[in-house]
Write a protein that holds these residues in place. Structure first.
Motif, PDB file in Angstrom:
ATOM      1  N   VAL A  15      -5.137  -4.026 -22.933  1.00  0.00           N
ATOM      2  CA  VAL A  15      -5.083  -4.602 -21.582  1.00  0.00           C
ATOM      3  C   VAL A  15      -6.113  -3.948 -20.660  1.00  0.00           C
ATOM      4  O   VAL A  15      -6.655  -4.576 -19.759  1.00  0.00           O
ATOM      5  CB  VAL A  15      -3.660  -4.390 -20.998  1.00  0.00           C
ATOM      6  CG1 VAL A  15      -3.541  -4.974 -19.618  1.00  0.00           C
ATOM      7  CG2 VAL A  15      -2.624  -5.015 -21.902  1.00  0.00           C
ATOM      8  N   ASP A  16      -6.408  -2.666 -20.909  1.00  0.00           N
ATOM      9  CA  ASP A  16      -7.300  -1.896 -20.043  1.00  0.00           C
ATOM     10  C   ASP A  16      -8.745  -2.393 -20.099  1.00  0.00           C
ATOM     11  O   ASP A  16      -9.554  -2.043 -19.260  1.00  0.00           O
ATOM     12  CB  ASP A  16      -7.237  -0.417 -20.476  1.00  0.00           C
ATOM     13  CG  ASP A  16      -7.783   0.503 -19.410  1.00  0.00           C
ATOM     14  OD1 ASP A  16      -7.475   0.267 -18.230  1.00  0.00           O
ATOM     15  OD2 ASP A  16      -8.511   1.440 -19.746  1.00  0.00           O
ATOM     16  N   ASN A  17      -9.060  -3.214 -21.113  1.00  0.00           N
ATOM     17  CA  ASN A  17     -10.449  -3.671 -21.263  1.00  0.00           C
ATOM     18  C   ASN A  17     -10.805  -4.826 -20.334  1.00  0.00           C
ATOM     19  O   ASN A  17     -11.957  -5.226 -20.254  1.00  0.00           O
ATOM     20  CB  ASN A  17     -10.709  -4.098 -22.710  1.00  0.00           C
ATOM     21  CG  ASN A  17     -10.731  -2.901 -23.634  1.00  0.00           C
ATOM     22  OD1 ASN A  17     -10.813  -1.770 -23.179  1.00  0.00           O
ATOM     23  ND2 ASN A  17     -10.628  -3.138 -24.927  1.00  0.00           N
ATOM     24  N   ALA A  24     -10.548 -12.245 -21.705  1.00  0.00           N
ATOM     25  CA  ALA A  24      -9.806 -11.713 -22.854  1.00  0.00           C
ATOM     26  C   ALA A  24     -10.531 -12.008 -24.160  1.00  0.00           C
ATOM     27  O   ALA A  24     -10.590 -11.159 -25.050  1.00  0.00           O
ATOM     28  CB  ALA A  24      -8.399 -12.310 -22.882  1.00  0.00           C
ATOM     29  N   LEU A  25     -11.110 -13.201 -24.261  1.00  0.00           N
ATOM     30  CA  LEU A  25     -11.825 -13.550 -25.494  1.00  0.00           C
ATOM     31  C   LEU A  25     -13.096 -12.719 -25.644  1.00  0.00           C
ATOM     32  O   LEU A  25     -13.518 -12.403 -26.754  1.00  0.00           O
ATOM     33  CB  LEU A  25     -12.179 -15.041 -25.514  1.00  0.00           C
ATOM     34  CG  LEU A  25     -11.058 -15.976 -25.983  1.00  0.00           C
ATOM     35  CD1 LEU A  25     -11.525 -17.415 -25.926  1.00  0.00           C
ATOM     36  CD2 LEU A  25     -10.623 -15.661 -27.417  1.00  0.00           C
ATOM     37  N   ALA A  26     -13.713 -12.363 -24.503  1.00  0.00           N
ATOM     38  CA  ALA A  26     -14.953 -11.572 -24.562  1.00  0.00           C
ATOM     39  C   ALA A  26     -14.701 -10.191 -25.157  1.00  0.00           C
ATOM     40  O   ALA A  26     -15.585  -9.613 -25.788  1.00  0.00           O
ATOM     41  CB  ALA A  26     -15.540 -11.433 -23.159  1.00  0.00           C
ATOM     42  N   VAL A  27     -13.484  -9.654 -24.963  1.00  0.00           N
ATOM     43  CA  VAL A  27     -13.207  -8.295 -25.453  1.00  0.00           C
ATOM     44  C   VAL A  27     -12.218  -8.296 -26.627  1.00  0.00           C
ATOM     45  O   VAL A  27     -11.692  -7.253 -26.994  1.00  0.00           O
ATOM     46  CB  VAL A  27     -12.644  -7.389 -24.327  1.00  0.00           C
ATOM     47  CG1 VAL A  27     -13.670  -7.197 -23.243  1.00  0.00           C
ATOM     48  CG2 VAL A  27     -11.356  -7.949 -23.745  1.00  0.00           C
ATOM     49  N   THR A  55     -15.720  -4.156 -22.601  1.00  0.00           N
ATOM     50  CA  THR A  55     -15.019  -4.375 -21.330  1.00  0.00           C
ATOM     51  C   THR A  55     -15.567  -5.625 -20.658  1.00  0.00           C
ATOM     52  O   THR A  55     -16.774  -5.841 -20.641  1.00  0.00           O
ATOM     53  CB  THR A  55     -15.218  -3.166 -20.382  1.00  0.00           C
ATOM     54  OG1 THR A  55     -14.682  -2.010 -21.013  1.00  0.00           O
ATOM     55  CG2 THR A  55     -14.490  -3.359 -19.078  1.00  0.00           C
ATOM     56  N   ALA A  56     -14.651  -6.425 -20.115  1.00  0.00           N
ATOM     57  CA  ALA A  56     -15.070  -7.584 -19.320  1.00  0.00           C
ATOM     58  C   ALA A  56     -14.512  -7.377 -17.915  1.00  0.00           C
ATOM     59  O   ALA A  56     -13.409  -6.863 -17.751  1.00  0.00           O
ATOM     60  CB  ALA A  56     -14.529  -8.863 -19.918  1.00  0.00           C
ATOM     61  N   THR A  57     -15.275  -7.751 -16.913  1.00  0.00           N
ATOM     62  CA  THR A  57     -14.834  -7.582 -15.529  1.00  0.00           C
ATOM     63  C   THR A  57     -14.747  -8.944 -14.867  1.00  0.00           C
ATOM     64  O   THR A  57     -15.687  -9.729 -14.937  1.00  0.00           O
ATOM     65  CB  THR A  57     -15.822  -6.691 -14.743  1.00  0.00           C
ATOM     66  OG1 THR A  57     -15.954  -5.455 -15.438  1.00  0.00           O
ATOM     67  CG2 THR A  57     -15.330  -6.418 -13.351  1.00  0.00           C
ATOM     68  N   ILE A  58     -13.604  -9.200 -14.229  1.00  0.00           N
ATOM     69  CA  ILE A  58     -13.462 -10.444 -13.455  1.00  0.00           C
ATOM     70  C   ILE A  58     -13.813 -10.097 -12.015  1.00  0.00           C
ATOM     71  O   ILE A  58     -13.150  -9.261 -11.388  1.00  0.00           O
ATOM     72  CB  ILE A  58     -12.020 -10.990 -13.550  1.00  0.00           C
ATOM     73  CG1 ILE A  58     -11.669 -11.310 -15.005  1.00  0.00           C
ATOM     74  CG2 ILE A  58     -11.846 -12.217 -12.673  1.00  0.00           C
ATOM     75  CD1 ILE A  58     -10.225 -11.698 -15.241  1.00  0.00           C
ATOM     76  N   VAL A  59     -14.872 -10.717 -11.500  1.00  0.00           N
ATOM     77  CA  VAL A  59     -15.272 -10.487 -10.109  1.00  0.00           C
ATOM     78  C   VAL A  59     -14.536 -11.520  -9.258  1.00  0.00           C
ATOM     79  O   VAL A  59     -14.813 -12.711  -9.342  1.00  0.00           O
ATOM     80  CB  VAL A  59     -16.805 -10.623  -9.937  1.00  0.00           C
ATOM     81  CG1 VAL A  59     -17.193 -10.388  -8.487  1.00  0.00           C
ATOM     82  CG2 VAL A  59     -17.528  -9.634 -10.834  1.00  0.00           C
TER      83      VAL A  59
END
Length: 561
Positions: A199-201, A186-189, A385-389
């Motif tokens: 929220v979509d990011n 969340a902080l990254a975006v 956008t940040a992605t949690i893998v």
């Protein structure tokens, strides 16, 4: 002498097939019974020790979850009164993304409490009036119970702390790891104005294998497939996004070609090949190093792209394509051709890496440790956008982790709008119950019964937490101890200790168990509205379901001897 007019026995008001239920017994109490059944169903899934439900939906898909929003979405509730509760819960899900279970439990409990009053002869309008008075008073008192708020601007530790209780109610034991991942993503975006947080990011990509400890946050987008061509890694390249197919255009009409000699046969496809090569040469000359295709990529096109060292990635989901355009800042093109400088995007790193046994494609920013990373360069644009893998052993477990993360991201959005926090662990609800009960005692008239029942219904939250964690008998004891703590001076922050380290109670503020004030406020409001809607119904009229006679089914054993 008055004339007595005989009454007709069976006046038919509706068509055949209609059902008409009215009166206290048939309509109101039956509605309350249906709602109580729904709330009892999800009640055991409430809190950190909530039990999972194993659901199989109409398509045969399997869900193992304790998330109330998923449970009520996948079980198709048909009872009209229970549907009102489901709608209230869905409104909470879309508004706050958390405390959906609380809406159903609280509304169910409010109606159970109203049942006693109805049987004793109180009119529904008196109960409704009492409930509405109590709701206004409860929300007013709730505003006074805020003990902390989210730091501004938000920090990693502050966000993780606020997220833990929301995530612990879904994934107890993993809340530290998941809260840290969600807070980092969340902080990254985070936009310059945190209220515009989208929220979509924050995306989630699930990869089977490994364990949750192997999960990580990628500043960019991750796709669970390999690039199409031979080029697997590009650094600092222009990106073109095409929504059409990269292939030779097919003619609309069929034609027959007569070939007379070998030269004609050799030259037959040359024109098309030259044309395709010219198009891709133009794209390569414009400086494009990465092409994202929204449709299929032809073999000949792939051959030329490999020759020109252009990487190709196929993204078939139009939603992902839209997000990707936002990440690389490109315009999707519906024609194959060189993009203008405004239409082309840019990416720092395009690479294909192996996660577990799967190969995935990552489009991301340069991070610390990469060649060419300059920590002093502040002009670099922040990722969009940040992605949690996510890593995990089974698909069901990964799905449940994803649901917990979705809840966590929704909580962040709610907290960025209203950062006030109240004590969790059932402390706030019990304190509200105490204060509203005292207010009800001072009222005159029949509505005071409604107010006091509303207050006693709030006790369902700490009681359910205690029962799910410690069992029914012990739960009762703990709730009694909790009441005693709340009667003391400064006891409003005491809640249920689900681990029962001491006597089953703890100071929620000391243990940093804090919930969003806005989510609580919405849950109380929506639960009261749903309960009032059900109480104000006095008859149910159901028409005959649409559709003609059923098609006769052939017996399955018609051809057996």
């Amino acid at each position: 002498m008055s004339l007595k007019v005989p009454k007709a026995n069976n006046i038919q008001l509706f068509k055949d097939g209609y059902k008409h239920l009215q009166g206290l017994e048939d309509a109101v109490l039956r509605n309350i019974q249906a709602v109580a059944e729904l709330s009892d169903l999800v009640r055991t899934s409430f809190g950190p020790n909530g039990r999972n439900k194993l659901l199989i939906n109409h398509l045969g898909k399997l869900f193992v979850t304790s998330d109330a929003a998923t449970i009520i979405r996948e079980i198709e509730v048909v009872h009209p009164a229970a549907k009102l509760l489901v709608m209230g819960s869905q409104a909470q899900e879309s508004e706050m993304g958390d405390a959906t279970n609380m809406v159903i439990i609280l509304a169910g409990e409010l109606l159970k409490k109203a049942e006693h009053l109805l049987i004793m002869g109180l009119h529904p309008s008196e109960i409704i009036k009492g409930y509405e008075l109590a709701c206004v008073k409860g929300l007013e008192e709730l505003e006074k119970l805020s003990t902390a708020s989210l730091s501004s601007p938000p920090t990693l530790s502050g966000l993780a702390l606020a997220l833990k209780p929301a995530i612990a109610s879904k994934q107890y034991g993993y809340e530290d790891t998941l809260a840290a991942l969600v807070a980092e993503a969340a902080l990254a975006v985070m936009p310059p104005n945190p209220k515009n947080f989208n929220v979509d990011n924050v995306r989630v990509v699930k990869i089977m294998g490994g364990s949750l400890a192997n999960s990580k946050v990628v500043r960019g987008m991750v796709f669970g497939r390999e690039p199409e061509g031979m080029i697997k890694k590009i650094k600092k390249g222009k990106v073109a996004v095409f929504t059409c197919a990269l292939d030779i255009a097919q003619t609309e009409t069929k034609g027959t070609v007569l070939i007379k000699n070998k030269d004609e046969m050799l030259n037959f496809t040359t024109g098309e090949e030259k044309h395709l090569e010219k198009i891709f040469q133009e794209i390569a000359d414009s400086g494009v190093k990465v092409i994202i295709a929204g449709s299929n990529v032809g073999e000949l096109a792939l051959h030329y792209l490999n020759r020109m060292n252009i990487a190709v990635l196929k993204v078939l989901s139009k939603f992902d394509l839209r997000r990707l355009c936002r990440v690389v800042n490109a315009t999707p093109l519906a024609r194959v051709g060189a993009p203008t400088p405004e239409e082309a995007g840019y990416v720092d790193v395009f690479e294909c890496i192996e996660v577990g046994g799967d190969r995935v494609t990552v489009l991301r920013q340069l991070v610390d440790g990469d060649d060419g990373f300059d920590p002093s360069d502040t002009s670099a644009e922040k990722t969009r956008t940040a992605t949690i893998v996510l890593r995990g052993a089974t698909a069901n477990h990964l799905d449940d982790l994803e649901r917990a993360i979705d809840d966590g991201v929704s909580v962040i959005k709610a907290l960025l709008k209203d950062g006030r926090l109240v004590p969790g662990a059932g402390a706030t609800e019990l304190e509200l119950a105490k204060r509203v009960d005292a207010y009800g005692s001072g009222l005159r008239g029949l509505s005071q019964h409604g107010v006091r029942r509303w207050a006693s219904a709030l006790e369902v939250v700490p009681r359910t937490l205690a029962e799910n964690a410690l069992g029914g008998a012990e739960g009762n004891e703990v709730v009694s101890r909790l009441w005693a703590k709340h009667e003391q001076e400064g006891g409003e922050t005491w809640g249920i200790d689900v681990e029962a380290e001491t006597d089953g109670t703890l100071n929620a503020s000391d243990y940093k168990i804090l919930d969003s004030l806005a989510a609580k406020s919405w849950a109380i409001r929506l639960a009261t509205e749903a309960a009032v809607s059900v109480l104000s119904v006095d008859s149910i009229i159901m028409s005959k379901p649409a559709g003609g006679p059923k098609i006769p089914q052939q017996a399955s054993n018609w051809d057996e001897d």
